[in-house]
Write a protein that holds these residues in place. Structure first.
Motif: not given
Length: 127
Positions: A82-95
């Protein structure tokens, strides 16, 4: 053979939330520690968060504590991010990653300690 399949990625605005799912098969799920890593273009695979086989221990990566949580549903063989308060720097491929580990102690935080990986799901956070 353990298989992991991630889902739930997508495009979200900064400040928004997203939940990623990881379906586990091919093993006894509650023998496995589970982790999430992410990789942005040009970067290595970075630790995000992990939980041990029982869900009693969670380790957070830099910059996600207070915003991201991990949970597991042993009845469904699923782990969630669960990801809250997302930021542009969270942009990525998640594994999603798994390793068989029922000894006492915290779950692994290093990619090389995990034996199984999903194919990844893209998360894009727009500003």
């Amino acid at each position: 053979q353990v298989q992991l399949v991630e889902s739930g990625g997508g495009l979200v605005q900064a400040g928004g939330s997203l939940r990623l799912s990881c379906a586990f098969s091919g093993g006894t799920f509650n023998n496995y520690a589970m982790g999430w890593f992410r990789q942005a273009p040009g970067n290595g695979r970075i630790f995000v968060i992990s939980t041990n086989w029982s869900g009693s221990s969670t380790i957070y990566g830099n910059s996600v504590k207070g915003r991201f949580t991990i949970s597991r549903d042993d009845a469904k063989n699923m782990v969630y991010l669960r990801m809250n308060i997302l930021k542009p720097e969270d942009t990525a491929v998640y594994y999603c990653a798994a390793v068989e580990k029922t000894r006492a102690g915290p779950p692994p935080t290093v990619a090389e300690e995990y034996d199984y990986w999903g194919q990844g799901t893209q998360v894009t956070v727009s500003s």
